[in-house]
Design a protein around this motif. Structure first.
Motif, PDB file in Angstrom:
ATOM      1  N   LEU A 139       1.008  -1.289  -0.138  1.00  0.00           N
ATOM      2  CA  LEU A 139       0.009   0.116   0.105  1.00  0.00           C
ATOM      3  C   LEU A 139       0.810   1.352   0.019  1.00  0.00           C
ATOM      4  O   LEU A 139       1.883   1.331   0.752  1.00  0.00           O
ATOM      5  N   ARG A 140       0.514   2.021  -0.735  1.00  0.00           N
ATOM      6  CA  ARG A 140       1.220   3.470  -0.907  1.00  0.00           C
ATOM      7  C   ARG A 140       0.848   4.194   0.274  1.00  0.00           C
ATOM      8  O   ARG A 140      -0.489   4.287   0.590  1.00  0.00           O
ATOM      9  N   LYS A 141       1.742   5.032   0.725  1.00  0.00           N
ATOM     10  CA  LYS A 141       1.276   6.091   1.605  1.00  0.00           C
ATOM     11  C   LYS A 141       0.644   7.203   1.183  1.00  0.00           C
ATOM     12  O   LYS A 141       0.935   7.431  -0.045  1.00  0.00           O
ATOM     13  N   SER A 142      -0.086   8.057   2.009  1.00  0.00           N
ATOM     14  CA  SER A 142      -0.867   9.084   1.400  1.00  0.00           C
ATOM     15  C   SER A 142       0.042  10.596   1.713  1.00  0.00           C
ATOM     16  O   SER A 142       0.390  10.626   2.782  1.00  0.00           O
ATOM     17  N   LEU A 143      -0.487  11.657   0.876  1.00  0.00           N
ATOM     18  CA  LEU A 143      -0.113  12.822   1.351  1.00  0.00           C
ATOM     19  C   LEU A 143      -1.203  13.858   1.062  1.00  0.00           C
ATOM     20  O   LEU A 143      -1.290  14.156  -0.285  1.00  0.00           O
TER      21      LEU A 143
ATOM     22  N   GLU B  13       6.827  10.278  -6.094  1.00  0.00           N
ATOM     23  CA  GLU B  13       7.465   9.902  -4.885  1.00  0.00           C
ATOM     24  C   GLU B  13       6.826   8.836  -4.313  1.00  0.00           C
ATOM     25  O   GLU B  13       6.994   8.399  -3.071  1.00  0.00           O
ATOM     26  N   LYS B  14       6.008   8.149  -5.049  1.00  0.00           N
ATOM     27  CA  LYS B  14       5.264   6.748  -4.416  1.00  0.00           C
ATOM     28  C   LYS B  14       4.254   7.174  -3.294  1.00  0.00           C
ATOM     29  O   LYS B  14       3.991   6.344  -2.227  1.00  0.00           O
ATOM     30  N   LEU B  15       3.397   8.170  -3.638  1.00  0.00           N
ATOM     31  CA  LEU B  15       2.405   8.658  -2.813  1.00  0.00           C
ATOM     32  C   LEU B  15       1.168   8.919  -3.326  1.00  0.00           C
ATOM     33  O   LEU B  15       0.898   9.478  -4.330  1.00  0.00           O
ATOM     34  N   ASN B  16      -0.192   8.319  -2.601  1.00  0.00           N
ATOM     35  CA  ASN B  16      -1.392   8.766  -2.987  1.00  0.00           C
ATOM     36  C   ASN B  16      -1.815   9.970  -2.706  1.00  0.00           C
ATOM     37  O   ASN B  16      -1.223  10.664  -1.704  1.00  0.00           O
ATOM     38  N   PHE B  17      -2.525  10.263  -3.498  1.00  0.00           N
ATOM     39  CA  PHE B  17      -3.113  12.005  -3.165  1.00  0.00           C
ATOM     40  C   PHE B  17      -4.583  11.912  -3.491  1.00  0.00           C
ATOM     41  O   PHE B  17      -5.000  11.948  -4.363  1.00  0.00           O
ATOM     42  N   LYS B  18      -5.150  12.048  -2.299  1.00  0.00           N
ATOM     43  CA  LYS B  18      -6.896  11.998  -2.315  1.00  0.00           C
ATOM     44  C   LYS B  18      -7.204  13.488  -2.865  1.00  0.00           C
ATOM     45  O   LYS B  18      -6.790  14.667  -2.452  1.00  0.00           O
ATOM     46  N   LYS B  19      -7.919  13.561  -3.860  1.00  0.00           N
ATOM     47  CA  LYS B  19      -8.438  14.928  -4.472  1.00  0.00           C
ATOM     48  C   LYS B  19      -9.182  15.737  -3.388  1.00  0.00           C
ATOM     49  O   LYS B  19     -10.027  15.236  -3.078  1.00  0.00           O
ATOM     50  N   PRO B  20      -8.789  16.973  -2.914  1.00  0.00           N
ATOM     51  CA  PRO B  20      -9.351  17.686  -1.902  1.00  0.00           C
ATOM     52  C   PRO B  20     -10.614  18.231  -2.373  1.00  0.00           C
ATOM     53  O   PRO B  20     -10.613  18.572  -3.839  1.00  0.00           O
ATOM     54  N   HIS B  21     -11.348  18.901  -1.563  1.00  0.00           N
ATOM     55  CA  HIS B  21     -12.372  19.915  -2.181  1.00  0.00           C
ATOM     56  C   HIS B  21     -11.973  21.282  -2.966  1.00  0.00           C
ATOM     57  O   HIS B  21     -10.754  21.982  -2.325  1.00  0.00           O
TER      58      HIS B  21
END
Length: 220
Positions: free
Chosen positions: A4-8, A133-141
């Motif tokens: 699992l990738r980490k998220s920022l 950078e192997k980081l997930n990014f959840k789309k912000p509002h």
């Protein structure tokens, strides 16, 4: 086994009730500059610029700007457009550090949303820089000034930020500079919020609903 990738993710304030008046909301208006439009593959970010807002007030002393080393040569036509040279980004921070500093700026303002002019592109820039950078990014509002214009003035079908700023009589800062475009967008957004309120809308929930109703989002 799946790793699992980490998220920022962008630290926005998600606690505001939908009936919160527009004047009580904080926003961060931002823009990016890149080496080109192919941000999922060959092109990279070279600058982030942002300014905070309190309701309809642009806090033009509360700004953020940082150059980023793209780890590649900046094409001549991009330098001519933005004024950003290879020498200017030599020794600049890496994209991850720049994004982390930007997110700190957003968090300190307790912003409810990111705002931009064609903001989907700038969100894609962040997404693909973090993916490298192997980081997930959840789309912000996020709120796109184009969507809000689509609600307030649906007959208008332009894309150029400067033309809209001129049409709505708002300030224009240095073009194709991330901080300049962020400031221009912020003053445009301020005027759009005033027009939105004049139409009888005054809450966070109404802004979300009507802006989203015009949304022309990209695949994220």
């Amino acid at each position: 086994m799946f790793w699992l990738r980490k998220s920022l993710n962008c630290p926005l304030d998600e606690s505001q009730p939908l009936n919160t008046p527009l004047e009580q909301l904080n926003f961060t208006v931002y823009d990016t500059e890149t080496t080109g439009f192919q941000v999922a593959t060959t092109d990279r970010m070279i600058e982030i610029g942002a300014v905070n807002m309190k309701g309809m007030e642009v806090l033009d002393k509360d700004t953020f700007q940082i150059y980023v080393d793209p780890n590649r040569t900046i094409p001549n036509h991009i330098t001519e457009l933005t004024g950003i040279t290879n020498e200017k980004v030599e020794g600049a921070c890496k994209s991850l550090y720049g994004i982390e500093q930007f997110f700190d700026f957003v968090q300190k303002n307790e912003s409810v949303a990111l705002v931009g002019h064609y903001v989907e592109f700038d969100l894609m820039v962040l997404k693909h820089e973090l993916r490298r950078e192997k980081l997930n990014f959840k789309k912000p509002h996020a709120i796109d000034t184009l969507d809000l214009i689509g609600f307030l003035a649906p007959a208008w079908d332009m894309r150029e930020l400067e033309r809209y700023a001129m049409a709505f009589g708002t300030r224009i800062y240095e073009r194709h500079s991330a901080i300049g475009d962020a400031l221009t967008t912020a003053y445009l957004f301020s005027e759009l919020l005033r027009l939105f309120r004049d139409r009888g809308y005054d809450s966070w929930g109404e802004l979300i609903k009507e802006a989203d109703s015009q949304s022309r989002t990209l695949s994220f």
